[in-house]
Design a protein around this motif. Structure first.
Motif, short mmCIF file in Angstrom:
data_model
loop_
_atom_site.label_atom_id
_atom_site.label_comp_id
_atom_site.label_asym_id
_atom_site.label_seq_id
_atom_site.Cartn_x
_atom_site.Cartn_y
_atom_site.Cartn_z
N ALA A 263 0.86 -1.19 0.00
CA ALA A 263 0.00 0.00 0.00
C ALA A 263 0.89 1.23 0.00
CB ALA A 263 -0.93 0.01 1.20
N ALA A 264 0.46 2.25 -0.73
CA ALA A 264 1.29 3.44 -0.88
C ALA A 264 0.43 4.68 -1.06
CB ALA A 264 2.22 3.30 -2.10
N GLN A 265 0.91 5.77 -0.51
CA GLN A 265 0.33 7.06 -0.86
C GLN A 265 0.62 7.27 -2.34
OE1 GLN A 265 2.00 10.33 1.38
NE2 GLN A 265 0.01 11.31 1.57
N ALA A 266 -0.39 7.69 -3.11
CA ALA A 266 -0.25 7.64 -4.56
C ALA A 266 -1.05 8.74 -5.24
CB ALA A 266 -0.70 6.27 -5.08
N TYR A 267 -0.67 9.00 -6.49
CA TYR A 267 -1.38 9.96 -7.33
C TYR A 267 -2.31 9.21 -8.28
CZ TYR A 267 2.42 13.11 -5.88
OH TYR A 267 3.32 13.84 -5.17
N ILE A 272 -3.75 4.99 -12.74
CA ILE A 272 -4.45 4.63 -13.97
C ILE A 272 -3.50 3.92 -14.92
CG2 ILE A 272 -5.49 5.58 -16.07
CD1 ILE A 272 -6.74 7.76 -14.34
N GLN A 273 -2.29 4.43 -15.03
CA GLN A 273 -1.31 3.82 -15.92
C GLN A 273 -0.79 2.50 -15.36
OE1 GLN A 273 1.53 6.79 -17.48
NE2 GLN A 273 0.17 8.34 -16.66
N LEU A 274 -0.59 2.44 -14.05
CA LEU A 274 -0.09 1.22 -13.43
C LEU A 274 -1.10 0.08 -13.54
CD1 LEU A 274 2.16 -0.11 -11.78
CD2 LEU A 274 1.13 0.83 -9.72
N LYS A 275 -2.38 0.40 -13.37
CA LYS A 275 -3.43 -0.63 -13.44
C LYS A 275 -3.54 -1.25 -14.82
CE LYS A 275 -7.44 0.20 -11.61
NZ LYS A 275 -8.68 0.91 -11.20
N ALA A 276 -3.14 -0.51 -15.83
CA ALA A 276 -3.21 -1.05 -17.19
C ALA A 276 -2.35 -2.30 -17.33
CB ALA A 276 -2.77 0.01 -18.20
N ASP A 280 -4.33 -5.95 -10.43
CA ASP A 280 -4.47 -6.17 -8.98
C ASP A 280 -4.33 -4.86 -8.19
OD1 ASP A 280 -4.83 -8.92 -9.23
OD2 ASP A 280 -2.67 -9.30 -9.21
N ILE A 281 -3.79 -3.83 -8.84
CA ILE A 281 -3.60 -2.56 -8.15
C ILE A 281 -4.92 -1.78 -8.13
CG2 ILE A 281 -2.36 -0.36 -8.15
CD1 ILE A 281 -0.61 -2.79 -7.51
N ALA A 282 -5.30 -1.32 -6.97
CA ALA A 282 -6.51 -0.53 -6.79
C ALA A 282 -6.13 0.84 -6.25
CB ALA A 282 -7.48 -1.23 -5.84
N PHE A 283 -6.97 1.82 -6.52
CA PHE A 283 -6.78 3.16 -5.98
C PHE A 283 -8.04 3.55 -5.23
CE2 PHE A 283 -7.17 7.79 -6.13
CZ PHE A 283 -5.90 8.20 -5.74
N LEU A 325 -6.02 16.25 -24.49
CA LEU A 325 -4.97 16.26 -23.49
C LEU A 325 -5.27 15.24 -22.38
CD1 LEU A 325 -2.33 17.53 -22.50
CD2 LEU A 325 -3.69 19.27 -21.32
N ALA A 326 -6.50 15.20 -21.90
CA ALA A 326 -6.87 14.27 -20.84
C ALA A 326 -6.69 12.82 -21.27
CB ALA A 326 -8.32 14.52 -20.41
N ALA A 327 -7.01 12.53 -22.52
CA ALA A 327 -6.87 11.16 -23.02
C ALA A 327 -5.43 10.71 -23.03
CB ALA A 327 -7.47 11.06 -24.43
N TRP A 328 -4.51 11.67 -23.09
CA TRP A 328 -3.09 11.32 -23.13
C TRP A 328 -2.49 11.23 -21.74
CZ3 TRP A 328 -0.19 9.65 -27.12
CH2 TRP A 328 1.18 9.53 -26.88
N VAL A 329 -2.77 12.21 -20.88
CA VAL A 329 -2.06 12.27 -19.60
C VAL A 329 -2.79 11.54 -18.46
CG1 VAL A 329 -0.90 14.41 -20.22
CG2 VAL A 329 -3.02 14.51 -18.93
N ASN A 330 -4.12 11.36 -18.59
CA ASN A 330 -4.88 10.56 -17.61
C ASN A 330 -4.93 11.14 -16.21
OD1 ASN A 330 -4.10 7.24 -18.97
ND2 ASN A 330 -5.45 8.83 -19.69
N TYR A 331 -4.86 12.45 -16.08
CA TYR A 331 -5.08 13.08 -14.78
C TYR A 331 -6.48 13.68 -14.75
CZ TYR A 331 -0.43 12.20 -13.15
OH TYR A 331 0.70 11.56 -12.72
#
Length: 393
Positions: A263-267, A272-276, A280-283, A325-331
């Motif tokens: 578990a980690a403090q996360a952005y 979103i990119q890690l889950k791809a 198993d990673i949840a936010f 832009l949103a579709a690229w950076v995913n924030y």
């Protein structure tokens, strides 16, 4: 997935030396380096010189799939306006970039940049020092119409006259649901015995403190130093008994992916990119709430192409451009109207982004998001010293 994302490049650790320097600037009353509003503008060359220089962070803009040197949303701006943009990826750290351009700003000299993107906690210092110019909102109708209301009035810039969000995001908790074998719903869930030595937190005070205060039940929009000290006391005890594996920058992505931490403090955008690659990673945004932050565009004093910069800012608040832009950076997209653009896409992956609450938070999630009040110049030296002693900086 690229293990290097834009937000994870951010170190943001505001060192004691710089904090002390800023506190010294603040002094009593008007700081020595403060620039009065009447002294911030230079003759604007925008009409005759149709260009501008835009300084941003790496990996924080769309690029063409076939030519990585091309940036489609900037190309669209040039075609629409005839204004060319020199785009530099020179901001790797808030503190470092502050040190890079502050001598010019302090001495009433141009920085050579017309537009910069800075984390809002650092934007607050530029605004307080009078180092950025007020924008002409009449030249920015898309900003006026489309800016997310939840980002429209931060404490350091109540009417967003000096800053406009480039992208936003959420600080929450990422965890490996399968390996942990349970759900995480609260910050306090991080302190259970089954996570001893398997938790990481951010090392930078400005990135870490708000979520931890929320875990203590504190309203981060009006927290007090006593709240910080109580949170720090808990953290000291957790560190002393080895509960926190380490304090990190972007390393938490590797640690989560490898299983070194569970578990980690996360952005939000990183996850979103890690889950791809690792489903198993949840936010989670904790029950107590999560921090909604932004990184914002500002026009430095004496910028030579202010009007051109204002037009570029407004370009990115067109819903179609914001969607690209949103579709690229995913924030978190600061333009809620971009959601409808993505939802109408014939591309299934692109359309699915419109339903992702980490890009377009729904009403229920928004109720749990808050933006922390800034650490003041007077508070910063003592609080940073206390924090750094805990995390070993």
């Amino acid at each position: 997935m690229s293990e290097l994302t834009r937000r994870s490049l951010l170190r943001g650790t505001f060192g004691i030396g710089t904090a002390a320097a800023l506190a010294g600037l603040a002094g009593c009353g008007v700081p020595p380096a403060y620039v009065r509003a009447a002294e911030r503008a230079a003759p604007d060359r925008s009409a005759a010189d149709r260009r501008l220089l835009f300084a941003n962070w790496p990996l924080y803009i769309d690029v063409d799939d076939h030519d990585k040197q091309r940036r489609p949303t900037l190309d669209a701006f040039r075609r629409r306006t005839g204004i060319s943009v020199t785009y530099t990826e020179e901001i790797n750290d808030n503190d470092e970039f502050f040190g890079k351009i502050s001598p010019a700003l302090m001495n009433h000299q141009p920085t050579g940049r017309d537009l910069v993107v800075i984390s809002d906690w650092m934007c607050a210092r530029y605004v307080r020092l009078g180092w950025v110019q007020e924008m002409d909102r009449t030249a920015q109708p898309h900003v006026a119409r489309n800016l997310d209301p939840q980002l429209a009035s931060p404490s350091f810039d109540p009417a967003r006259r000096h800053s406009v969000p480039w992208q936003s995001g959420i600080t929450g908790i990422a965890y490996n649901r399968r390996r942990l074998g349970r759900e995480i719903r609260s910050v306090s869930d991080l302190w259970h015995d089954d996570l001893r030595g398997r938790v990481s937190l951010f090392s930078g005070i400005d990135e870490a403190f708000a979520l931890l205060l929320q875990g203590e039940g504190v309203d981060i929009t009006r927290w007090r130093p006593d709240d910080f000290h109580r949170m720090a006391d808990r953290l000291r005890r957790l560190v002393a008994r080895g509960h926190i594996r380490r304090f990190t920058g972007n390393d938490y992505i590797k640690d989560l992916d490898s299983g070194d931490v569970l578990a980690a403090q996360a952005y939000s955008g990183d996850v979103i990119q890690l889950k791809a690659d690792n489903p198993d990673i949840a936010f989670v945004v904790p029950e107590e709430g999560g921090e909604l932050w932004a990184e914002s565009m500002m026009i430095p004093n004496l910028a030579a192409h202010k009007r051109n910069a204002e037009r570029l800012i407004d370009h990115y608040y067109r819903p179609d451009v914001a969607a690209d832009l949103a579709a690229w950076v995913n924030y978190v997209c600061p333009v809620p109207a971009a959601r409808e653009v993505l939802a109408a896409s014939k591309d299934k992956e692109r359309a699915a982004l419109a339903e992702d609450p980490l890009i377009f938070p729904d009403a229920a999630l928004r109720q749990r998001l808050a933006t922390a009040r800034d650490i003041t110049a007077a508070e910063r030296p003592a609080l940073t010293g206390e924090w750094n002693a805990i995390v070993g900086l």
